[in-house]
Structures are given as C-alpha cells and as structure tokens.
Design an enzyme around this catalytic site. Structure first.
Site, PDB file in Angstrom:
ATOM      1  NE  ARG A 170      -2.617  -1.483   3.561  1.00  0.00           N
ATOM      2  CZ  ARG A 170      -3.080  -2.676   3.928  1.00  0.00           C
ATOM      3  NH1 ARG A 170      -3.910  -3.325   3.159  1.00  0.00           N
ATOM      4  NH2 ARG A 170      -2.716  -3.221   5.079  1.00  0.00           N
TER       5      ARG A 170
ATOM      6  CG  PHE B   4     -10.714  -7.620  -6.296  1.00  0.00           C
ATOM      7  CD1 PHE B   4     -11.736  -8.562  -6.268  1.00  0.00           C
ATOM      8  CD2 PHE B   4     -10.011  -7.442  -7.485  1.00  0.00           C
ATOM      9  CE1 PHE B   4     -12.046  -9.324  -7.396  1.00  0.00           C
ATOM     10  CE2 PHE B   4     -10.317  -8.189  -8.619  1.00  0.00           C
ATOM     11  CZ  PHE B   4     -11.323  -9.141  -8.570  1.00  0.00           C
TER      12      PHE B   4
ATOM     13  CG  ASP C 119     -14.983  -5.334  -2.155  1.00  0.00           C
ATOM     14  OD1 ASP C 119     -13.756  -5.548  -2.088  1.00  0.00           O
ATOM     15  OD2 ASP C 119     -15.829  -6.139  -1.691  1.00  0.00           O
TER      16      ASP C 119
ATOM     17  CG  ASP D  70      -5.205  -7.160  -2.964  1.00  0.00           C
ATOM     18  OD1 ASP D  70      -4.644  -8.266  -3.174  1.00  0.00           O
ATOM     19  OD2 ASP D  70      -5.360  -6.682  -1.816  1.00  0.00           O
TER      20      ASP D  70
ATOM     21  CB  CYS E  54      -3.226 -13.577  -1.827  1.00  0.00           C
ATOM     22  SG  CYS E  54      -4.996 -13.743  -2.024  1.00  0.00           S
TER      23      CYS E  54
HETATM   24  N1  SAH Z   1      -7.007  -4.746  -1.202  1.00  0.00           N
HETATM   25  C1  SAH Z   1      -7.671  -5.021   0.055  1.00  0.00           C
HETATM   26  C2  SAH Z   1      -7.947  -6.486   0.264  1.00  0.00           C
HETATM   27  C3  SAH Z   1      -8.806  -7.150  -0.805  1.00  0.00           C
HETATM   28  S1  SAH Z   1      -9.512  -8.646  -0.284  1.00  0.00           S
HETATM   29  C4  SAH Z   1      -6.848  -4.446   1.186  1.00  0.00           C
HETATM   30  O1  SAH Z   1      -5.640  -4.194   1.010  1.00  0.00           O
HETATM   31  O2  SAH Z   1      -7.409  -4.226   2.254  1.00  0.00           O
HETATM   32  C5  SAH Z   1     -10.515  -9.084  -1.622  1.00  0.00           C
HETATM   33  C6  SAH Z   1     -11.819  -8.311  -1.741  1.00  0.00           C
HETATM   34  O3  SAH Z   1     -12.426  -8.696  -2.957  1.00  0.00           O
HETATM   35  C7  SAH Z   1     -12.864  -8.548  -0.663  1.00  0.00           C
HETATM   36  O4  SAH Z   1     -13.220  -7.322  -0.089  1.00  0.00           O
HETATM   37  C8  SAH Z   1     -14.078  -9.174  -1.392  1.00  0.00           C
HETATM   38  O5  SAH Z   1     -15.307  -8.662  -0.894  1.00  0.00           O
HETATM   39  C9  SAH Z   1     -13.851  -8.716  -2.791  1.00  0.00           C
HETATM   40  N2  SAH Z   1     -14.352  -9.560  -3.884  1.00  0.00           N
HETATM   41  C10 SAH Z   1     -14.162 -10.880  -4.058  1.00  0.00           C
HETATM   42  N3  SAH Z   1     -14.651 -11.289  -5.256  1.00  0.00           N
HETATM   43  C11 SAH Z   1     -15.178 -10.191  -5.850  1.00  0.00           C
HETATM   44  C12 SAH Z   1     -15.809  -9.944  -7.096  1.00  0.00           C
HETATM   45  N4  SAH Z   1     -15.982 -10.924  -7.994  1.00  0.00           N
HETATM   46  N5  SAH Z   1     -16.201  -8.688  -7.382  1.00  0.00           N
HETATM   47  C13 SAH Z   1     -16.012  -7.690  -6.484  1.00  0.00           C
HETATM   48  N6  SAH Z   1     -15.394  -7.847  -5.301  1.00  0.00           N
HETATM   49  C14 SAH Z   1     -14.988  -9.087  -4.977  1.00  0.00           C
END
Ligand code: SAH
Length: 396
Positions: free
Chosen positions: A212, A228, A250, A300, A340
C-alpha cells in the site's frame, strides 16, 4: 521420563522432505500408524527403516495428515516449549513493534507454530486456529498470550480452512470482551477502522501494508481504480499520495461502508472518491464498453486457487481481470496487480500477466516486484509460506 508417543512410519523414500525440515506429511507418505493418536495429538515420525525424524501434530481429517515442528529427538514438547516458540515469534517482530500498531505476531508454520495465526491490532489480539494441533493448544496459547502481552482482549475468528481440517466453526472472545465497534489502527501514519468481529480474515489485510505504501508513491495526479478494494486501504494511500480521484470497487457492501468511513477518517474530500458495489469481472467489462480509462489500477483479488484442482480456473480468472485492467489503462498507466494464491507462484503469475498483456495488445514492463509484509516471513524450509506476489507494471 517421556511418555511414548504414537508413531507414524513413512513409506520408503517419503522421508526426504522431512529431512530437509519441511513440515508437511501428506497421507500418501504414511505406511502405518502405531498407536491411536487423537486429532491434534503429538506423534513421532519415523522413516520406513525406523530412523527417528521429527515430532509432529496429527490430524486424521486432513490431507496434510501431520505437521512436523520439532526435529530434535530429546526436546521436551511441553507447555514451556510452546511458550518459548510463541515468545520467539513475538520477539522476531521486535524490529516492527511498537512502531507498527497492527501486525501479524504469529504466522503459523513459518514461525514454528503450525496452524496458529495471531494478529495484533493495538491492544487487541485476533487468533485463528487452523489445524487440529493449533485447536488443541488454543487454551494454552491464550494463557501465554495474556502473560506475554497483556492484551485488552483475545478474539477468535473462523476461516474456511477449519472445515477442511475437520474443525467446527468458531467465532467470539477467547478472553475479555470483544469491542462492540470497529477499532481504529494506524498504519504508516494513516488511520483505519478495523472490524475485528465481522471483517474478513482477522479484520484487515496486514500482508499488504508495505505494498500500500509503495503504490501510494505512484499516485500523484492519477485517476485510480482500486479493484477488490475491501475497506479502501489502498484508496487512502492513493489519495494521501496525491491521487486526483479514486474509485473503490468491491462486491461487499459492508466493506465499502467501512471504506467510506476510512476515507472520511483520513480527511479526504467527498469529491475525491467514489464507492461502487459491483462484481469486478462484470464492471471492468462495462467500463471497457463505455471507453472509461484510469491512470492507475490496483487489482487485489481474493485467493482464486484453494487447491491444485483449481489452478487452471484460477489462472483464467487472473488472466481475465488483468487483460481487462490493462485495456482500461491510459497510455503510460500503471497496474499494481497481485495474487495471494500460494499455489500460483511468481513465475506462473508473471506468465499469466504476460498472456493478458499480449492479448490486450499493449507493451507492458514490470517496474517493481511486490511480496508480503515482513511480519509474514517466508521460512526457507517451507516455501509455501511465500504466497503473496505482485507486480507494478507500466503499460505503454
Ligand atoms: N485490497 C484489500 C484487500 C482485498 S480482499 C486491502 O488491502 O485491504 C478481496 C476483496 O475482494 C474482498 O473485499 C471481497 O469482498 C472482494 N471480492 C471478491 N470477489 C469479488 C468480485 N468478484 N467482485 C467484487 N469484489 C470481490
């Protein structure tokens, strides 16, 4: 006087990984079991010709039938042993603490504590027991954590891994009272609400802390898409780094609600950001069709591959979103792309992004490599502990 432990006898040739101090013993490696170990019980592991190899924790419900953690035959594996392991894991973070308020204190096998995850959020601790052994040690671990850290409370969070290990779902306070509201933590000078009781994982993606910060350095003047986004952590760094505008995308309304609070908490003007609740795969296509463009895109996604059988499908998923994101970038734009999935290593991920770039018809250069934060160390004898990888790509 040591009590005799049940024994796992390995098949011929299956002792190699264990001799190189790798902790996992798969069911197929075991020839026979002497005694009747309960889930989570200690077992001695012997080679086919009965050479002693290691002490492990047994779990009949898991494909990883036992997890070795001690390669010293005369070691006493008692409460003091586990307390020393825990104290050593915390001490390894001494370089980070107390400068870093939110930090992973125990990273399971990578810290010599199979299946145990402990994250610290200021005075609060969140624990996950992801193996039968960690489950069995839980009460003792709580006592040791209280003694070593004097936390305000110790919460437990469930994880889908527990079901695969044959463990029941859990959630709640193991000690003390869970805070009723999201708590506030500081990361690199930015403040974040973390929902310890209902957030994803243990509440916050601590493994991305360094990334970040790095991504924030490339955001000056940029129109940013944070795909995401979860609770908008990358967005806070992007705006602090001078981004003109950020869209958090998201599928979770609860995550976006907290993202809005995080942006307000850090004092960013309502006109500089927008939250969009939608499916990333769909929304990127909508924007492609509309001709929408961004200067910097963060991708992500959650773990796409949880088992070997899912690698192919996961690779297609990664390629799809990377292909779309590359197409949405203005010339000279930047893509911060992550995976990940431990089963997809850095080389494979690079090949996937390569395929995406080729199909998108854009020339792409990696200008930076990302990995997990230092509180998620990679134990060299356990390469599986390296799971988070990413690239900052310049897209011509
Ligand atoms: N970048 C964030 C962590 C992301 S975790 C950080 O640093 O805090 C992954 C996220 O993707 C979650 O919030 C989940 O709700 C979302 N997610 C998973 N599949 C998804 C999709 N198909 N479309 C939109 N969001 C999604």
């Amino acid at each position: 006087m040591k009590q005799a432990r049940p024994r796992l006898i390995l098949r011929p040739g299956k002792d190699k990984a264990l001799r190189r101090l790798h902790p996992w013993i798969f069911s197929g490696a075991i020839r026979e079991i002497e005694g009747d170990p309960e889930p989570g019980a200690l077992v001695d592991v012997l080679s086919h010709d009965r050479a002693w190899l290691a002490v492990a924790e047994y779990n009949p419900a898991s494909k990883i039938r036992a997890r070795a953690f001690c390669w010293q035959q005369d070691a006493q594996v008692d409460e003091a042993f586990w307390r020393r392991r825990l104290a050593a894991s915390i001490a390894r973070r001494r370089l980070l603490l107390p400068a870093v308020e939110a930090c992973r204190l125990v990273f399971a096998e990578a810290d010599g504590l199979p299946g145990l995850v402990v994250d610290r959020y200021g005075p609060y601790l969140v624990l996950q027991a992801l193996t039968a052994g960690a489950e069995r040690r839980k009460a003792m671990t709580v006592a040791h954590l209280r003694e070593l850290l004097q936390p305000a409370c110790i919460l437990e969070r469930n994880d889908p891994i527990r079901a695969r290990e044959g463990l029941p779902p859990v959630d709640g306070a193991l000690w003390g009272q869970a805070p009723a509201e999201p708590v506030i933590i500081t990361e690199h000078g930015h403040r974040f609400y973390v929902d310890l009781r209902a957030g994803q994982k243990t509440g916050f993606y601590l493994d991305q802390a360094e990334n970040r910060r790095l991504v924030g350095e490339y955001c000056r003047g940029a129109e940013v898409l944070n795909a995401f986004s979860y609770t908008g952590s990358f967005a806070v760094y992007a705006l602090a780094g001078g981004a003109r505008h950020v869209v958090n995308l998201d599928g979770s309304a609860a995550a976006l609600e907290l993202a809005a609070r995080n942006l307000e908490l850090n004092g960013f003007d309502r006109g500089t950001w927008q939250n969009l609740e939608a499916d990333v795969f769909r929304q990127l296509r909508v924007w492609r069709d509309e001709g929408r463009r961004f200067d910097l895109i963060v991708l992500d996604p959650p773990k796409f591959a949880a088992s070997r059988s899912q690698i192919q499908r996961a690779a297609r998923g990664y390629k799809d979103i990377n292909w779309l994101a590359i197409r949405l970038l203005r010339p000279g734009g930047l893509l911060a792309t992550f995976s990940c999935s431990g089963l997809i290593d850095r080389d494979l991920f690079q090949k996937i992004v390569f395929g995406a770039a080729l199909d998108a018809g854009r020339e792409v250069r990696i200008i930076r490599h990302f990995s997990q934060s230092p509180d998620h160390p990679v134990l060299l004898t356990f390469p599986e502990s390296a799971y988070l990888k990413g690239f900052l790509c310049h897209v011509e």
